[in-house]
Design an enzyme around this catalytic site. Structure first.
Site, PDB file in Angstrom:
ATOM      1  N   ASP A  19      -4.971   0.531  -1.454  1.00  0.00           N
ATOM      2  CA  ASP A  19      -5.251   0.873  -0.061  1.00  0.00           C
ATOM      3  C   ASP A  19      -6.480   0.168   0.500  1.00  0.00           C
ATOM      4  OD1 ASP A  19      -7.571   3.481   0.020  1.00  0.00           O
ATOM      5  OD2 ASP A  19      -6.866   2.605  -1.844  1.00  0.00           O
TER       6      ASP A  19
ATOM      7  N   PHE B  90      -0.610   0.747  -9.859  1.00  0.00           N
ATOM      8  CA  PHE B  90      -1.126   1.395  -8.661  1.00  0.00           C
ATOM      9  C   PHE B  90      -2.628   1.621  -8.762  1.00  0.00           C
ATOM     10  CE2 PHE B  90       3.301   2.856  -8.556  1.00  0.00           C
ATOM     11  CZ  PHE B  90       3.612   2.781  -7.210  1.00  0.00           C
ATOM     12  N   ASP B  91      -3.304   1.494  -7.634  1.00  0.00           N
ATOM     13  CA  ASP B  91      -4.607   2.099  -7.448  1.00  0.00           C
ATOM     14  C   ASP B  91      -4.388   3.613  -7.385  1.00  0.00           C
ATOM     15  OD1 ASP B  91      -7.392   2.434  -6.575  1.00  0.00           O
ATOM     16  OD2 ASP B  91      -6.516   2.814  -4.606  1.00  0.00           O
ATOM     17  N   LEU B  92      -5.424   4.393  -7.579  1.00  0.00           N
ATOM     18  CA  LEU B  92      -5.282   5.856  -7.568  1.00  0.00           C
ATOM     19  C   LEU B  92      -5.752   6.467  -6.249  1.00  0.00           C
ATOM     20  CD1 LEU B  92      -4.499   8.375  -9.247  1.00  0.00           C
ATOM     21  CD2 LEU B  92      -6.886   8.479  -9.983  1.00  0.00           C
TER      22      LEU B  92
ATOM     23  N   VAL C 245      -0.538  -2.239  -6.168  1.00  0.00           N
ATOM     24  CA  VAL C 245      -0.447  -1.523  -4.901  1.00  0.00           C
ATOM     25  C   VAL C 245      -1.755  -0.777  -4.677  1.00  0.00           C
ATOM     26  CG1 VAL C 245       0.814   0.192  -3.557  1.00  0.00           C
ATOM     27  CG2 VAL C 245       2.043  -1.237  -5.215  1.00  0.00           C
TER      28      VAL C 245
END
Length: 218
Positions: A167, A12-14, A165
């Site tokens: 945004d 994941f991105d944070l 993942v």
């Protein structure tokens, strides 16, 4: 829930993906620019920087004042982190369900180590993220594949068995450069057009949609 997750490894991105830090980041930038340059900055441009190296973005904006802007940003950010960081609805539950399903979880972020760890702690995810690749873990940042590949190496994972993942468009570009699938979420900083232009495998507008993408229909 599907008994066989689509990918055995999820990175994941944070910021803007796992943790709602967008308001904190934008306010920190605006404080820093106002303090050092005497004026605010275009918010849309600030949001477009999220996901990239913080000092790198500041050097683009004002090469001669970048260090001063960075100092003003970090001090205000640290003072206001607890007040402004928030959870995204359903995301924590999804992460824990991924772990329960046997998925190995990692985070690859351009955020510095201490604020990244603090953000995970504030939303209660620090105990389920065994791998955290942060700004100082690598010498290149997204869209370079290096942060993502470092996370995969720590997880003992192969790109073809993993998904990133994020945004933002830069997240999807980094995933492609790493040979990973890219799944975009729309609740963070990225604009719909920029995300679409980066051609994610799947775009999710809610945590339920992300759940279906990663674990199958519930």
């Amino acid at each position: 829930m599907s008994s066989t997750p689509r990918w055995p490894h999820v990175v994941f991105d944070l910021d803007g993906t796992l943790v709602d830090t967008i308001a904190l980041i934008v306010a920190s930038y605006q404080h820093a620019f106002t303090t050092v340059l005497g004026h605010e900055w275009d918010e849309a441009e600030i949001r477009s920087w999220i996901g990239q190296s913080l000092i790198g973005a500041m050097r683009q904006a004002s090469p001669e004042k970048a260090d001063e802007i960075f100092a003003a940003y970090t001090s205000w950010n640290e003072e206001n982190t607890e007040r402004l960081v928030a959870q995204y609805p359903g995301v924590n539950e999804l992460v824990r369900d991924l772990v329960a399903a046997g998925v190995r979880i990692g985070v690859a972020t351009s955020k510095r180590a201490e604020p990244a760890q603090r953000a995970l702690q504030l939303v209660g995810l620090d105990d389920v993220v065994p791998v955290l690749v942060h700004h100082d873990s690598v010498d290149e940042h997204k869209p370079s594949p290096k942060p993502l590949l470092a996370a995969l190496d720590a997880l003992g994972a192969r790109p073809e068995d993993s998904v990133y993942v994020g945004d933002a468009a830069v997240d999807m570009l980094a995933a492609r450069n790493a040979g990973m699938a890219g799944v975009a979420v729309t609740w963070g900083a990225g604009t719909p057009d920029a995300i679409a232009d980066a051609k994610p495998l799947i775009t999710c507008t809610t945590a339920d949609e992300l759940r279906s993408a990663l674990l199958g229909p519930s």
